[in-house]
Scaffold this motif. Sequence first.
Motif, PDB file in Angstrom:
ATOM      1  N   ALA A 129       5.080   8.593   2.135  1.00  0.00           N
ATOM      2  CA  ALA A 129       5.959   9.658   1.632  1.00  0.00           C
ATOM      3  C   ALA A 129       6.867   9.145   0.519  1.00  0.00           C
ATOM      4  O   ALA A 129       8.049   9.499   0.450  1.00  0.00           O
ATOM      5  N   CYS A 130       6.319   8.327  -0.356  1.00  0.00           N
ATOM      6  CA  CYS A 130       7.055   7.863  -1.536  1.00  0.00           C
ATOM      7  C   CYS A 130       6.472   8.591  -2.753  1.00  0.00           C
ATOM      8  O   CYS A 130       6.017   9.720  -2.632  1.00  0.00           O
ATOM      9  N   GLY A 131       6.481   7.966  -3.909  1.00  0.00           N
ATOM     10  CA  GLY A 131       5.976   8.633  -5.101  1.00  0.00           C
ATOM     11  C   GLY A 131       4.515   9.010  -5.001  1.00  0.00           C
ATOM     12  O   GLY A 131       4.136  10.163  -5.269  1.00  0.00           O
ATOM     13  N   SER A 132       3.661   8.068  -4.608  1.00  0.00           N
ATOM     14  CA  SER A 132       2.238   8.362  -4.459  1.00  0.00           C
ATOM     15  C   SER A 132       1.987   9.389  -3.369  1.00  0.00           C
ATOM     16  O   SER A 132       0.989  10.111  -3.399  1.00  0.00           O
ATOM     17  N   GLY A 133       2.888   9.446  -2.399  1.00  0.00           N
ATOM     18  CA  GLY A 133       2.775  10.399  -1.306  1.00  0.00           C
ATOM     19  C   GLY A 133       3.453  11.720  -1.591  1.00  0.00           C
ATOM     20  O   GLY A 133       3.688  12.514  -0.665  1.00  0.00           O
ATOM     21  N   GLU A 134       3.761  11.989  -2.867  1.00  0.00           N
ATOM     22  CA  GLU A 134       4.312  13.275  -3.302  1.00  0.00           C
ATOM     23  C   GLU A 134       5.572  13.671  -2.526  1.00  0.00           C
ATOM     24  O   GLU A 134       5.730  14.808  -2.066  1.00  0.00           O
ATOM     25  N   PHE A 135       6.470  12.699  -2.408  1.00  0.00           N
ATOM     26  CA  PHE A 135       7.736  12.923  -1.715  1.00  0.00           C
ATOM     27  C   PHE A 135       8.446  14.189  -2.193  1.00  0.00           C
ATOM     28  O   PHE A 135       9.066  14.910  -1.402  1.00  0.00           O
ATOM     29  N   HIS A 136       8.344  14.466  -3.474  1.00  0.00           N
ATOM     30  CA  HIS A 136       9.073  15.573  -4.084  1.00  0.00           C
ATOM     31  C   HIS A 136       8.698  16.929  -3.496  1.00  0.00           C
ATOM     32  O   HIS A 136       9.470  17.887  -3.615  1.00  0.00           O
ATOM     33  N   ALA A 137       7.517  17.037  -2.867  1.00  0.00           N
ATOM     34  CA  ALA A 137       7.006  18.353  -2.478  1.00  0.00           C
ATOM     35  C   ALA A 137       6.657  18.473  -0.996  1.00  0.00           C
ATOM     36  O   ALA A 137       6.091  19.474  -0.588  1.00  0.00           O
ATOM     37  N   LEU A 138       6.991  17.468  -0.192  1.00  0.00           N
ATOM     38  CA  LEU A 138       6.595  17.492   1.211  1.00  0.00           C
ATOM     39  C   LEU A 138       7.521  18.382   2.036  1.00  0.00           C
ATOM     40  O   LEU A 138       8.741  18.379   1.839  1.00  0.00           O
ATOM     41  N   GLY A 152       0.800  -1.204   0.000  1.00  0.00           N
ATOM     42  CA  GLY A 152       0.000   0.000   0.000  1.00  0.00           C
ATOM     43  C   GLY A 152       0.838   1.261   0.000  1.00  0.00           C
ATOM     44  O   GLY A 152       1.760   1.397   0.814  1.00  0.00           O
ATOM     45  N   PHE A 153       0.510   2.187  -0.888  1.00  0.00           N
ATOM     46  CA  PHE A 153       1.205   3.469  -0.982  1.00  0.00           C
ATOM     47  C   PHE A 153       0.183   4.592  -0.838  1.00  0.00           C
ATOM     48  O   PHE A 153      -0.395   5.050  -1.829  1.00  0.00           O
ATOM     49  N   PRO A 154      -0.076   5.032   0.396  1.00  0.00           N
ATOM     50  CA  PRO A 154      -1.070   6.086   0.597  1.00  0.00           C
ATOM     51  C   PRO A 154      -0.635   7.411  -0.018  1.00  0.00           C
ATOM     52  O   PRO A 154       0.550   7.650  -0.256  1.00  0.00           O
ATOM     53  N   VAL A 155      -1.623   8.271  -0.261  1.00  0.00           N
ATOM     54  CA  VAL A 155      -1.368   9.580  -0.838  1.00  0.00           C
ATOM     55  C   VAL A 155      -1.082  10.595   0.264  1.00  0.00           C
ATOM     56  O   VAL A 155      -1.080  10.250   1.447  1.00  0.00           O
ATOM     57  N   ALA A 156      -0.864  11.843  -0.141  1.00  0.00           N
ATOM     58  CA  ALA A 156      -0.616  12.929   0.814  1.00  0.00           C
ATOM     59  C   ALA A 156      -1.716  13.975   0.648  1.00  0.00           C
ATOM     60  O   ALA A 156      -1.546  14.941  -0.105  1.00  0.00           O
ATOM     61  N   PRO A 157      -2.852  13.796   1.318  1.00  0.00           N
ATOM     62  CA  PRO A 157      -3.957  14.746   1.174  1.00  0.00           C
ATOM     63  C   PRO A 157      -3.544  16.140   1.647  1.00  0.00           C
ATOM     64  O   PRO A 157      -2.696  16.293   2.526  1.00  0.00           O
ATOM     65  N   MET A 158      -4.174  17.168   1.069  1.00  0.00           N
ATOM     66  CA  MET A 158      -3.835  18.549   1.388  1.00  0.00           C
ATOM     67  C   MET A 158      -5.030  19.261   2.008  1.00  0.00           C
ATOM     68  O   MET A 158      -6.175  19.027   1.617  1.00  0.00           O
ATOM     69  N   ARG A 176      -2.076   7.191 -18.723  1.00  0.00           N
ATOM     70  CA  ARG A 176      -1.047   7.538 -19.702  1.00  0.00           C
ATOM     71  C   ARG A 176      -1.349   8.826 -20.469  1.00  0.00           C
ATOM     72  O   ARG A 176      -0.526   9.285 -21.260  1.00  0.00           O
ATOM     73  N   GLN A 177      -2.496   9.423 -20.220  1.00  0.00           N
ATOM     74  CA  GLN A 177      -2.873  10.618 -20.959  1.00  0.00           C
ATOM     75  C   GLN A 177      -2.065  11.852 -20.576  1.00  0.00           C
ATOM     76  O   GLN A 177      -1.844  12.744 -21.390  1.00  0.00           O
ATOM     77  N   ARG A 178      -1.652  11.937 -19.319  1.00  0.00           N
ATOM     78  CA  ARG A 178      -0.933  13.112 -18.846  1.00  0.00           C
ATOM     79  C   ARG A 178       0.199  12.690 -17.919  1.00  0.00           C
ATOM     80  O   ARG A 178       0.049  11.754 -17.126  1.00  0.00           O
ATOM     81  N   LYS A 179       1.309  13.408 -17.972  1.00  0.00           N
ATOM     82  CA  LYS A 179       2.391  13.177 -17.030  1.00  0.00           C
ATOM     83  C   LYS A 179       1.913  13.561 -15.629  1.00  0.00           C
ATOM     84  O   LYS A 179       1.262  14.584 -15.449  1.00  0.00           O
ATOM     85  N   GLY A 180       2.252  12.739 -14.653  1.00  0.00           N
ATOM     86  CA  GLY A 180       1.834  13.014 -13.285  1.00  0.00           C
ATOM     87  C   GLY A 180       0.538  12.352 -12.888  1.00  0.00           C
ATOM     88  O   GLY A 180       0.175  12.354 -11.710  1.00  0.00           O
ATOM     89  N   TYR A 181      -0.162  11.758 -13.848  1.00  0.00           N
ATOM     90  CA  TYR A 181      -1.414  11.087 -13.511  1.00  0.00           C
ATOM     91  C   TYR A 181      -1.192   9.860 -12.636  1.00  0.00           C
ATOM     92  O   TYR A 181      -2.128   9.380 -12.004  1.00  0.00           O
ATOM     93  N   ALA A 182       0.030   9.333 -12.604  1.00  0.00           N
ATOM     94  CA  ALA A 182       0.302   8.189 -11.726  1.00  0.00           C
ATOM     95  C   ALA A 182      -0.037   8.523 -10.280  1.00  0.00           C
ATOM     96  O   ALA A 182      -0.406   7.644  -9.502  1.00  0.00           O
ATOM     97  N   VAL A 183       0.060   9.811  -9.919  1.00  0.00           N
ATOM     98  CA  VAL A 183      -0.310  10.270  -8.579  1.00  0.00           C
ATOM     99  C   VAL A 183      -1.717  10.840  -8.570  1.00  0.00           C
ATOM    100  O   VAL A 183      -2.567  10.467  -7.761  1.00  0.00           O
ATOM    101  N   ALA A 184      -1.990  11.765  -9.494  1.00  0.00           N
ATOM    102  CA  ALA A 184      -3.265  12.488  -9.488  1.00  0.00           C
ATOM    103  C   ALA A 184      -4.457  11.556  -9.687  1.00  0.00           C
ATOM    104  O   ALA A 184      -5.536  11.774  -9.105  1.00  0.00           O
ATOM    105  N   LEU A 185      -4.274  10.507 -10.483  1.00  0.00           N
ATOM    106  CA  LEU A 185      -5.391   9.609 -10.755  1.00  0.00           C
ATOM    107  C   LEU A 185      -5.782   8.806  -9.521  1.00  0.00           C
ATOM    108  O   LEU A 185      -6.931   8.387  -9.376  1.00  0.00           O
ATOM    109  N   ILE A 186      -4.819   8.575  -8.626  1.00  0.00           N
ATOM    110  CA  ILE A 186      -5.141   7.875  -7.379  1.00  0.00           C
ATOM    111  C   ILE A 186      -6.098   8.719  -6.549  1.00  0.00           C
ATOM    112  O   ILE A 186      -7.121   8.234  -6.055  1.00  0.00           O
TER     113      ILE A 186
END
Length: 318
Positions: A51-60, A16-22, A253-263
């Motif tokens: 806090a991995c890819g799905s958890g938007e590690f890049h911006a935390l 499981g890779f939870p997201v980072a809700p805002m 695959r329609q947009r870059k970044g959807y691997a996170v946003a689509l979740i």
Amino acid sequence: MTKIPGARTAPTGILGFPVAPMDQSGRLDVNAFEHNVKFLLQEGLSAIFVACGSGEFHALSHQDYRQMVETAVLVAQGKVPVYTGVGGNITHALELAKLSEGLGADGYLILPPYLIEAEQEGLYRYLNAIIGSTDMNAVVYQRDNCVLTLNTMQRLLDLPQLVGLKDGLGNMDLNIELTQTIGNRLTWLNGMPMAEVTMPAYVNLGFSGYSSAISNYIPHISRLFYEALLSGNQVLLSELYKHVILPINAIRRQRKGYAVALIKAGMQIVGHPVGTDVRPPIIPVESEHFQKLELIIKDAFDRFPRTGATPKEANTGA
């Protein structure tokens, strides 16, 4: 799973890779994050990676990262391992590794270094420093600018903390060379975007786990898929691919970044209170794609009904 001191095994199965809700100020919504983790645990996932890819590690922020780790460890209560994301620049990675250890996490997933296209010796030094900085279990994420040769991987095996490799590259020649040479010294995890798409090719190489993005909103599909794959139920696999997995992957695959946003979009559709906002440079799912995902998810529940609690009941623990 209770933490066993000195145990050197990586988690397997559906990860499981939870997201980072805002919240409205752009900070971590801790209550929504806790809800996400509880849902994954209730659905029987075998580990939580925060806090991995799905958890938007890049911006935390540092505070958001700390809250995610603290919350996940508290909620998991040792029932399943909690892994954190570390990586980026080396100083930051080492700080996060120490922080994760101090907060009681079980291990960490090492994300690629920041910006640099490094030589193998440089990657070895980067990973060696992080893995050796704590006594925690470490999993290397093979992707982007962190692609290791067999020789580099073999050098890192001297570190007992190294327990696994997660592949997000998809180079099957290299995967065969690594798995067939190194064998069960490491646990092999499929980390390709929407890993259900490629897992049939990986499982025959000895990969015993994968990160499931869709488990955040349709975990019963993740379970059906993996059980059908391991049992050789080709009829069910084909139906799942046709009606759920491939259609969702086509949107991703329609947009870059959807691997996170689509979740987050999928979670919003089924009623999880996480919102659809994402942190730049990721963009949210466009309305057209959101509506298509909504139809796919509805069809998934119609064709493959959940057993037991409804999604809302599972979310709240009712």
